[in-house]
Design a protein around this motif. Structure first.
Motif, mmCIF file in Angstrom:
data_model
loop_
_atom_site.group_PDB
_atom_site.id
_atom_site.type_symbol
_atom_site.label_atom_id
_atom_site.label_comp_id
_atom_site.label_asym_id
_atom_site.label_seq_id
_atom_site.Cartn_x
_atom_site.Cartn_y
_atom_site.Cartn_z
ATOM 1 N N LYS A 20 0.841 -1.206 0.000
ATOM 2 C CA LYS A 20 0.000 0.000 0.000
ATOM 3 C C LYS A 20 0.874 1.252 0.000
ATOM 4 N N GLY A 21 0.412 2.289 -0.690
ATOM 5 C CA GLY A 21 1.190 3.519 -0.679
ATOM 6 C C GLY A 21 0.890 4.386 -1.875
ATOM 7 N N SER A 57 7.787 3.386 -1.843
ATOM 8 C CA SER A 57 8.901 4.058 -2.526
ATOM 9 C C SER A 57 10.244 3.684 -1.895
ATOM 10 N N LEU A 76 7.219 8.599 11.585
ATOM 11 C CA LEU A 76 6.633 8.602 12.930
ATOM 12 C C LEU A 76 6.203 7.187 13.323
ATOM 13 N N PRO A 83 5.020 15.743 16.421
ATOM 14 C CA PRO A 83 5.517 16.881 17.200
ATOM 15 C C PRO A 83 4.463 17.935 17.544
ATOM 16 N N LEU A 98 -0.789 2.222 9.927
ATOM 17 C CA LEU A 98 0.669 2.085 9.860
ATOM 18 C C LEU A 98 1.290 1.609 11.174
ATOM 19 N N GLY A 120 10.320 8.415 14.535
ATOM 20 C CA GLY A 120 10.028 9.683 15.198
ATOM 21 C C GLY A 120 9.907 10.777 14.154
ATOM 22 N N ALA A 141 7.013 13.227 4.023
ATOM 23 C CA ALA A 141 6.506 13.011 5.390
ATOM 24 C C ALA A 141 5.301 13.913 5.640
HETATM 25 C C1 LIG Z 1 2.411 10.071 2.218
HETATM 26 S S1 LIG Z 1 3.014 8.959 3.391
HETATM 27 C C2 LIG Z 1 4.495 8.352 2.635
HETATM 28 C C3 LIG Z 1 4.236 7.531 1.416
HETATM 29 C C4 LIG Z 1 5.372 6.628 1.014
HETATM 30 N N1 LIG Z 1 6.577 7.343 0.652
HETATM 31 C C5 LIG Z 1 4.957 5.677 -0.107
HETATM 32 O O1 LIG Z 1 5.760 5.357 -0.957
HETATM 33 O O2 LIG Z 1 3.813 5.212 -0.092
HETATM 34 C C6 LIG Z 1 3.603 10.035 4.639
HETATM 35 C C7 LIG Z 1 4.309 9.337 5.791
HETATM 36 O O3 LIG Z 1 4.938 10.351 6.572
HETATM 37 C C8 LIG Z 1 4.838 10.050 7.940
HETATM 38 N N2 LIG Z 1 4.923 11.327 8.694
HETATM 39 C C9 LIG Z 1 3.983 12.295 8.798
HETATM 40 N N3 LIG Z 1 4.447 13.304 9.544
HETATM 41 C C10 LIG Z 1 5.726 12.975 9.895
HETATM 42 C C11 LIG Z 1 6.743 13.616 10.659
HETATM 43 N N4 LIG Z 1 6.557 14.821 11.228
HETATM 44 N N5 LIG Z 1 7.926 12.976 10.812
HETATM 45 C C12 LIG Z 1 8.136 11.748 10.259
HETATM 46 N N6 LIG Z 1 7.218 11.108 9.532
HETATM 47 C C13 LIG Z 1 6.032 11.710 9.346
HETATM 48 C C14 LIG Z 1 3.502 9.331 8.080
HETATM 49 O O4 LIG Z 1 3.507 8.483 9.219
HETATM 50 C C15 LIG Z 1 3.401 8.560 6.754
HETATM 51 O O5 LIG Z 1 3.873 7.251 6.896
#
Ligand SMILES: C[S@@+](CC[C@H](N)C(=O)[O-])C[C@H]1O[C@@H](n2cnc3c(N)ncnc32)[C@H](O)[C@@H]1O
Length: 316
Positions: A20-21, A57, A76, A83, A98, A120, A141
């Motif tokens: 999934k993604g 990805s 995270l 945060p 997730l 994190g 992210a």
């Molecule tokens: C759009 S998804 C990533 C999609 C992924 N690259 C793919 O290939 O499907 C965004 C991800 O960023 C993480 N995320 C959101 N805010 C974040 C933060 N402040 N720091 C780290 N990860 C974060 C979420 O938990 C989520 O897994």
């Protein structure tokens, strides 16, 4: 009364398409262009992805890792570690399913080793990834302006002079913060665009011209992709759209389960030749079916050998 929860299904993706993604084929083609180019030119450096979700990805990017290089990912994995309230709400709404275990199981279905996992907020990354060490950074992210602006700052700090940064969701309707941070970086922070897709922005703090020349010069890779040339504040930018066939992706160690199921279904239906899942009229879209011997080899050989096999298959 004690509540018993049903066991969580173990992740056994049989192909990248089952993870999934959000990683469209157009961007898979472009990741391949940029990462293969670095390999061809002998450019070494580490890889970084901020925001992995279930690993789609990251699994793809990890297959371009070469000996001596490091791949770091940050997520995270748990909305409670966000945060701030806005980021927590975003994570709870969109990424509720997730877990770090789900990501790791997916990743290990395709690779023999995990990347360096930072669990994190992305604010931890500068403490883990050293300045001037990366050749490729994918920022995917949080979508909130403050976070994305910080992540772009991190990308700039860790990238090598001709490194490539990819910014996801830079123009989606629901992510104006990413758009703001992206164009601010272009106008105020020296980021130079190379090309744009429906979903992602590709840029560098180095010289964009060599990238542009190559993307324009070689037309074969653009089959199924529309291209237009744009100028933004006097700089050339390419815009790509379309849904090309997926480039060769890393193979899952469970791929044979799908092939066996298909072969069984074909036998029950009385078909002489089992249909290839996901096949289309475009020859490049049909997944390659390795021989039984090669399949077993990919499953049991040491990581360095399986990576070489996969890379050769991608080039051929
Ligand atoms: C759009 S998804 C990533 C999609 C992924 N690259 C793919 O290939 O499907 C965004 C991800 O960023 C993480 N995320 C959101 N805010 C974040 C933060 N402040 N720091 C780290 N990860 C974060 C979420 O938990 C989520 O897994």
């Amino acid at each position: 009364m004690t509540e018993t929860s049903a066991p969580r299904p173990v992740q056994r993706p049989r192909a990248l398409g089952e993870v999934k993604g959000w990683f469209p084929s157009l961007d898979q083609v472009l990741f391949d262009r940029f990462l293969s180019r670095q390999e061809r030119l002998g450019e070494h450096g580490d890889l970084l992805e901020m925001g992995v979700y279930m690993g789609k990805s990251a699994i793809f990017t990890g297959s371009y890792l070469r000996p001596g290089e490091r791949f770091t990912v940050c997520d995270l994995f748990d909305a409670e570690d966000a945060p701030d309230a806005g980021n927590a709400a975003e994570a709870r709404k969109s990424y509720a399913a997730l877990t770090r275990a789900a990501f790791e199981q997916n990743y290990l279905a395709f690779h023999d080793r995990l990347p360096e996992v930072v669990q994190g907020p992305t604010s931890l990354v500068p403490g883990v990834v050293e300045a001037d060490t990366c050749r490729f950074v994918h920022v995917d992210a949080s979508h909130l302006y403050e976070h994305v602006a910080m992540d772009i700052g991190t990308a700039r700090r860790v990238l090598l002079p001709n490194g490539v940064v990819v910014l996801d969701d830079f123009r989606s309707e629901h992510t104006p913060g990413v758009a703001a941070a992206t164009w601010e970086a272009v106008f105020d922070r020296g980021l130079r665009p190379i090309c744009l897709t429906t979903q992602k922005f590709y840029g560098t703090w180095g010289e964009p011209e060599p990238f542009l020349e190559e993307l324009l010069g070689d037309t074969e890779w653009r089959a199924g992709i529309s291209m237009s040339r744009q100028q933004i504040a006097g700089r050339h930018v390419l815009r790509f759209s379309g849904r090309p066939p997926n480039p060769a992706a890393p193979e899952s160690r469970y791929g044979h389960e799908r092939r066996d199921t298909e072969a069984g279904a074909a036998r029950s239906a009385g078909l002489a030749t089992p249909p290839v899942a996901g096949s289309s009229t475009h020859p490049a879209a049909a997944p390659r079916r390795p021989s039984a011997a090669r399949r077993i080899a990919v499953d049991i050989l040491p990581p360095i050998v399986t990576r070489t096999i996969r890379r050769r298959r991608r080039r051929s």
